[in-house]
Motif scaffolding. Structure first.
Motif: not given
Lengths: 340, 340, 340, 340
Positions: A122-148
């Motif tokens: 059962l998958q829910i249609g929050f397709m932003r989780r698959f969007d390249a821009g949102f994924i790039a954003a999440k990844s930059r945050i995980e890299l600590g680019q803006i701190g906590q």
């Protein structure tokens, strides 16, 4: 699971349904479009004109009986999500269910239970989780680019006026559900936390015709969020804005900020004699997120094939529905509302 | 009033004071810098190094007695604004008072009364009202380019950590006063309405050293606003963000949106081998608003010369202070707070 | 030199002249506006309306005899630059001469010789050397952010149609001189090299009324440049484009690129129902470069006071004039032209 | 032609070939990937890893004999284009030939003749004609938004250093062919005119290792263009720039300008404590133009099915090759070169 092609039937041949159908018809390795189900003959005919040769079912139950169908996409109005999802699970079909998952938390829990019991995804249609821009954003945050992370702000403004059936907030859950389910999920994703308390203000500024009969209807709201982990959140939503489909994200950290989203449709700018610079704005979510929908579909097929948890689960859908309901209560009761 | 040059004494030779002093020293037709008052000898010496020949007063009362002084700029810490303004009014000097106007509404009212009684001008330092970008934004909205205003969002994030004296919210009124007085005034300006109710969440995310002694201190807040005319407002404020001086405005209307403010310091972009595009961010409010400060000073001189109402009055200062106090109460009491 | 205030007379009360006059009247420490010289009574009256109390001379020679005048700004049509500059030097007045320096290299050399002989400063009005954006760009390149410079591209498009006196290329030297003298200087500045060879194509696309009588007139050109140090250059110029004052710089290096210049007038963007994003474009060079003109004036006063070389010398003016003439020859003879 | 699926064999399994193969494998209605031909076993194995089940031919002649193959994509090094295209035409296969079409005009003409004689379609791989941004730009110009076209500037800077086989300009035709064939076609498209005369300067700034053996090699050039219809053109090309794949278009008209292309990879910007704003740059042409390649493939299948002229014909390929050769002659002979 074997390497056989997974047949997917799309239930609901509206705008979102047709995006899914188009993807499964051509672009998803290991899957094919098994058919389209919609009670409206007009919708089915329009769908077949765009996807020649696509099989049609007037009743989704026929699709659930079809052996060629291994999975379904539920893209009907929200009120039917629960029933169809449960029946699909009973028939052993995997389900990709559009957002909002359902009308209330109880329905969501029934859907989750049915999928669990019958061993389907059962998958829910929050397709932003698959969007390249949102994924790039999440990844930059995980890299600590803006701190906590301190504050996550997500905004969705839709160009079109709501359809009349949305005016009754008790049935539709309003723009919080229809427009901002995505923003709620984005906040959960980027804060990695559940919601603790919400406070929302709302009003009807654009839909004159709804005022008399539906005094509770709103087309514009602002909701502040206390997250359980101490972070802050903010969601702004609007319908009928006319100017564009506007979806932007801003994440403020302890020592930086991240901005994502762009109102521009393409990279073309014209400057002419009136001395104005002009670009086209993003006209629709289906343009903006077309690649994300394709990735979402691939992710759905992958989780079926590899028998693993979907990227967006029923629990994610449930939590968003709880927030929608708390936000709507806050609007009516004019006070902060805690999530259970 | 005659065409004689208006002598202006700047009281408080800190950063804001020196911007005013520099402007009156060179750039304001019809005015001159009559002197600088500051109890700190160090500050006075630094000021005279930058403005050679500037007259100095160790005590502002000397300036108030000086016939060469026709007007004063009050750029001291907030707690002294009331006393100095009242004495200046009594001495017949016009007053340009920096923001926040004072610590509470009562002080503001005393200042307004003193100016009224002694027939001097009292202008408050909301210099964004004189900024070309904000004025262009307001003008576009008045032209109806976005329809009717629905929601005004104003944001100010300051790069520097607060000074220790700001940690005691009861004294400093916190970032709501120090950073976001401007945003409050911007909302009043763009909605053309007073505030009806505010709700704010806040937390301390960056100032570790304040936590033990000042548990109430916050360096990040989000405040939603119900305006009296039915519009919506939102103010976000932060201190110590490090990344830039970030001041942006977003106005959503019934059929359009206006965005103002830019994080870029200049128009230079570099893209180099790491495959990143890089621009410099705005480093300080005094760079960003330098032309606005000059226009503010001209506006002050103009209203004295023409004997007319200042563009930003004591009433504007008073209303902002009321909102600051209501916002701080909402933070502590965790509920929406109505303005009287 | 003593600390006495330097009196500056502006010769030529046109648009550029009035910018200089306004700056010396209020904003340049250590200098004052000693007067304005213009043979046109209309121009003088308009100037005095904007700068009340400014002294006026119908003949610039009166200004050259005035002891209150220590320096002049030459802002007349180009054809008078040589004569006025030489007379000013003979009278012992320092000269800030607008671009283009003169009509040909011989004139420039006479002007340089006169300034040398009489021991006065001669600065040429390439104010882009004082512009914060250009300076930031140069500084980033010197820091090696794009590697070694390979190609410098500079572009200036002016909104207004040329004045009729510019149609005769033999007299005006055309847009290469009137518009792109700045670009030529920018290439010399950023490559730190002289020009070796130029090739230009040109045409008249917007000035119908000039076609019959002035078939050689052009309002659009592209000029490629071989620099003496092996770098490449490119200059594009246009007049009468209507859409904006467009001045942009692009520097390509061995491992990066730098882009400078922005068509946007301010940071305000509106997006409304037609689904277009709209910003205002830069309307005029005097808006865009206002701070640069003030810095240029300060630089002029500084070099007089400190008795040092101006930032932009007569030699810089001379070299630009040589390039203008080589470019115009290339257009006519349809071949690359070497600089001597 | 019947509705049967068109089998496409991709000849050359390099980077461009694999883009085409991936598209025909999944995304092109009415077509399928019939196979891949490449003499390199390594390339074939890598290809099959990405496209499981794809048929492979060690020799393209086997593909030409295969009845399942109705059309081929020629994506080999340029020197083989002529031979393969002619043989494919003889075998009755339609051809989509990558750019540059061939090494010289004579080869192009043979290819066109072969396709004509055997009644097959010949389309050249200028996929920018199918790019949504370029199409939007062309459409705005056709709507007259910038007046009449005056000057078209097209720029392509590639991040990677050239492969050693490109160092011999006589064989590879250099960056003019490898990088800027697209720009040449863009100028023809946007001016709707042929080239009349070109003048180019060039140099080797980044490829140290080529200098001794290939003194004629260049990795940076600027070429001015006189179009036959009187318009102006400009092409800038570079290889090995490292910083991004940079493809931008600027069209200046009689009363406006159009800018297209963006160095940003996505809409995400981060600003952090160093006070720099940072975005990711476009890393590769295959990211930037992925949708354009898919549209190109659809266009190819459409012209076969509907038996109509391709959007980009052999004549378009031929004209670009002529310009490449004229530009290279101009570089060597240091003079403007007329097209026949």
């Amino acid at each position: 699971m074997s390497r056989a092609v997974i047949g997917v039937c799309v239930i609901g041949a509206g705008r979102a349904g047709m995006i899914h159908a188009g993807n499964f018809a051509t672009a998803i390795p290991g899957a094919c479009l098994a058919g389209l189900a919609d009670p409206s003959q007009t919708a089915i005919k329009a769908a077949q004109a765009r996807l020649p040769g696509a099989k049609a079912y007037a009743d989704y139950r026929q699709a659930l009986e079809d052996k060629q169908v291994n999975a379904v996409v539920v893209a009907t109005p929200t009120q039917f999500h629960r029933q169809i999802t449960i029946e699909a699970a009973q028939a052993g079909k995997h389900v990709l269910c559009e957002k909002p998952m359902a009308v209330n938390a109880g329905e969501c829990q029934e859907m989750i239970a049915a999928a669990d019991k019958h061993g389907v995804k059962l998958q829910i249609g929050f397709m932003r989780r698959f969007d390249a821009g949102f994924i790039a954003a999440k990844s930059r945050i995980e890299l600590g680019q803006i701190g906590q992370v301190v504050l996550v702000k997500s905004l969705t403004h839709g160009p079109n006026v709501p359809k009349p059936w949305m005016y009754d907030i008790r049935k539709s859950n309003g723009p919080l559900a229809e427009v901002s389910s995505h923003d709620i999920d984005t906040l959960r994703w980027f804060t990695e936390s559940e919601f603790e308390e919400v406070y929302a203000i709302a009003g009807n500024y654009r839909c004159e015709d709804a005022r008399a009969q539906y005094p509770d209807f709103y087309d514009n709201f602002v909701m502040t969020v206390r997250l359980a982990n101490g972070m802050q959140g903010l969601i702004c939503g609007a319908q009928g804005v006319g100017y564009a489909y506007d979806a932007r994200l801003e994440v403020l950290g302890t020592r930086g900020i991240l901005l994502a989203g762009d109102l521009r449709q393409d990279s073309v700018t014209v400057c002419a004699s009136g001395m104005d610079l002009t670009s086209s704005a993003v006209k629709s979510w289906w343009d903006l997120f077309a690649p994300a929908y394709a990735c979402e579909a691939r992710g759905f097929i992958d989780c079926i094939r590899a028998d693993r948890e979907p990227v967006v689960t029923g629990f994610d859908g449930l939590q968003a529905v709880k927030v929608v309901n708390a936000g709507n209560r806050s609007i009516v009761e004019r006070r902060p509302v805690r999530l259970d």
